[in-house]
Design a protein around this motif. Structure first.
Motif, PDB file in Angstrom:
ATOM      1  N   ALA A  79     -82.213 -19.779  43.244  1.00  0.00           N
ATOM      2  CA  ALA A  79     -83.679 -20.231  43.558  1.00  0.00           C
ATOM      3  C   ALA A  79     -83.827 -20.590  45.131  1.00  0.00           C
ATOM      4  CB  ALA A  79     -84.079 -21.320  42.733  1.00  0.00           C
ATOM      5  N   PHE A  80     -82.892 -21.400  45.417  1.00  0.00           N
ATOM      6  CA  PHE A  80     -82.778 -21.788  46.921  1.00  0.00           C
ATOM      7  C   PHE A  80     -82.867 -20.408  47.776  1.00  0.00           C
ATOM      8  CE2 PHE A  80     -80.679 -23.012  50.942  1.00  0.00           C
ATOM      9  CZ  PHE A  80     -81.305 -23.926  51.380  1.00  0.00           C
ATOM     10  N   VAL A  81     -82.323 -19.543  47.643  1.00  0.00           N
ATOM     11  CA  VAL A  81     -82.189 -18.139  48.129  1.00  0.00           C
ATOM     12  C   VAL A  81     -83.572 -17.599  48.032  1.00  0.00           C
ATOM     13  CG1 VAL A  81     -81.121 -15.878  48.659  1.00  0.00           C
ATOM     14  CG2 VAL A  81     -79.556 -17.700  48.125  1.00  0.00           C
ATOM     15  N   PHE A  82     -84.163 -17.501  46.886  1.00  0.00           N
ATOM     16  CA  PHE A  82     -85.324 -16.936  46.547  1.00  0.00           C
ATOM     17  C   PHE A  82     -86.491 -17.713  47.358  1.00  0.00           C
ATOM     18  CE2 PHE A  82     -89.131 -16.299  43.970  1.00  0.00           C
ATOM     19  CZ  PHE A  82     -89.333 -15.049  43.986  1.00  0.00           C
ATOM     20  N   PHE A  83     -86.702 -18.924  47.505  1.00  0.00           N
ATOM     21  CA  PHE A  83     -87.558 -19.744  47.807  1.00  0.00           C
ATOM     22  C   PHE A  83     -87.581 -19.629  49.487  1.00  0.00           C
ATOM     23  CE2 PHE A  83     -87.763 -22.273  43.978  1.00  0.00           C
ATOM     24  CZ  PHE A  83     -88.936 -21.598  43.542  1.00  0.00           C
ATOM     25  N   ASN A  84     -86.249 -19.592  50.042  1.00  0.00           N
ATOM     26  CA  ASN A  84     -86.150 -19.199  51.546  1.00  0.00           C
ATOM     27  C   ASN A  84     -86.801 -18.039  51.830  1.00  0.00           C
ATOM     28  OD1 ASN A  84     -84.828 -21.320  53.283  1.00  0.00           O
ATOM     29  ND2 ASN A  84     -83.130 -21.181  51.605  1.00  0.00           N
ATOM     30  N   ILE A  85     -86.524 -16.807  51.155  1.00  0.00           N
ATOM     31  CA  ILE A  85     -87.243 -15.566  51.325  1.00  0.00           C
ATOM     32  C   ILE A  85     -88.610 -15.623  51.299  1.00  0.00           C
ATOM     33  CG2 ILE A  85     -87.349 -13.447  50.581  1.00  0.00           C
ATOM     34  CD1 ILE A  85     -84.537 -13.355  49.342  1.00  0.00           C
ATOM     35  N   LEU A  86     -89.285 -16.363  50.213  1.00  0.00           N
ATOM     36  CA  LEU A  86     -90.613 -16.494  50.276  1.00  0.00           C
ATOM     37  C   LEU A  86     -91.064 -17.173  51.355  1.00  0.00           C
ATOM     38  CD1 LEU A  86     -91.429 -17.052  46.297  1.00  0.00           C
ATOM     39  CD2 LEU A  86     -91.472 -15.028  47.650  1.00  0.00           C
TER      40      LEU A  86
END
Length: 285
Positions: A79-86
């Motif tokens: 989720a940390f990776v995903f939210f950084n992408i967003l």
């Protein structure tokens, strides 16, 4: 029994939602603290800002570790990776794209969309889990790369390089490593997807670095108030520094994995030779 299973599923879902919220907070905290570097060190050379950004990122990650140990608050790495992408994608759409051409902007948007699709795929794809159809799995050494047993069935498993992942609590065929960032093991079934996704991350981050650098260079041409312009430029600079740090980290990780890949066949061959030497019957004279 059905009620108990439903309660467990509900509890797991609530725990996952809570960890995703914590990851989102950590992403906002990370990006905010990184934006302070160009804010207070705008006159410093770029290499100094880069070094300070790496230090700030390390301090934030250490703070997250303390929260996990002291408060029992755990974030979700995927989720940390995903939210950084967003976050970076949203900032690009809202601000940075004004300074780049439509063609480059379209290519970057396609890259990010493919990254998100690949991330969802690798998180859900079976890496090559070995089920209970092999009754001799317990004879393989936990954590070892290659376990050899005189039994033919175990030997066939050994040749497939089956390893036990303590995080997933499962045996994985063609096991390479467990990737916390993707929340899944990397094995025979998803190794190619992992490599493609890694290359995609490198290409996307490099594209964002180029776009954000172009935006920072043209920022003085925007008709905005000075305070708003400074805030936007600081955030563009900090996200650019963050992407460069990610690029260097991923390149370093690839080099480490390449070195480990050269060592694995030698270690495995040594294990096979030693084990078969121990299993070989004595030769009668």
């Amino acid at each position: 029994m059905v009620i108990v299973n439903e309660q467990r599923k509900l509890s797991a879902s609530l725990s996952l939602i809570f960890r995703c919220k914590i990851s989102c907070i950590f992403v906002l905290l990370t990006q905010f603290t990184l934006s302070l570097v160009p804010r207070f060190f705008a006159a410093s050379p770029f290499i100094v800002q880069f070094a300070l950004s790496g230090l700030v990122l390390l301090l934030v990650q250490t703070l997250c570790g303390w929260c996990r140990r002291l408060l029992g608050v755990r974030a979700s790495a995927p989720a940390f990776v995903f939210f950084n992408i967003l976050f970076i994608w949203g900032f690009y759409i809202a601000v940075v794209r004004q300074a780049v051409s439509s063609l480059i902007g379209g290519l970057f948007n396609i890259e990010v969309a493919m990254i998100i699709i690949g991330l969802c795929s690798i998180m859900s794809k079976d890496p090559g889990l070995i089920t209970n159809e092999f009754p001799h799995l317990d004879k393989l050494v936990e954590g070892s790369e290659l376990g050899v047993d005189p039994d033919n069935e175990v030997n066939s498993l050994s040749r497939k390089r089956v390893r036990y992942c303590k995080i997933c609590k499962a045996h994985v065929e063609g096991f390479d490593h467990h990737c916390p960032a993707f929340g899944n093991c990397i094995g025979q079934n998803n190794y190619f997807l992992f490599i493609v996704l890694l290359v995609g991350f490198l290409a996307t981050e490099a594209s964002y670095v180029a776009c954000s650098a172009q935006f920072v260079g043209k920022s003085q041409n925007f008709d905005k108030s000075q305070s708003e312009n400074d805030w936007v430029v600081n955030l563009a600079t900090s996200t650019m520094l963050f992407s460069i740090l990610q690029l260097l980290w991923q390149e370093s990780w690839k080099l480490v994995q390449k070195d480990l890949a050269h060592l694995k066949p030698t270690v495995a061959l040594h294990q096979v030779q030693v084990t078969f030497a121990d299993l070989a019957p004595p030769i009668s004279k």
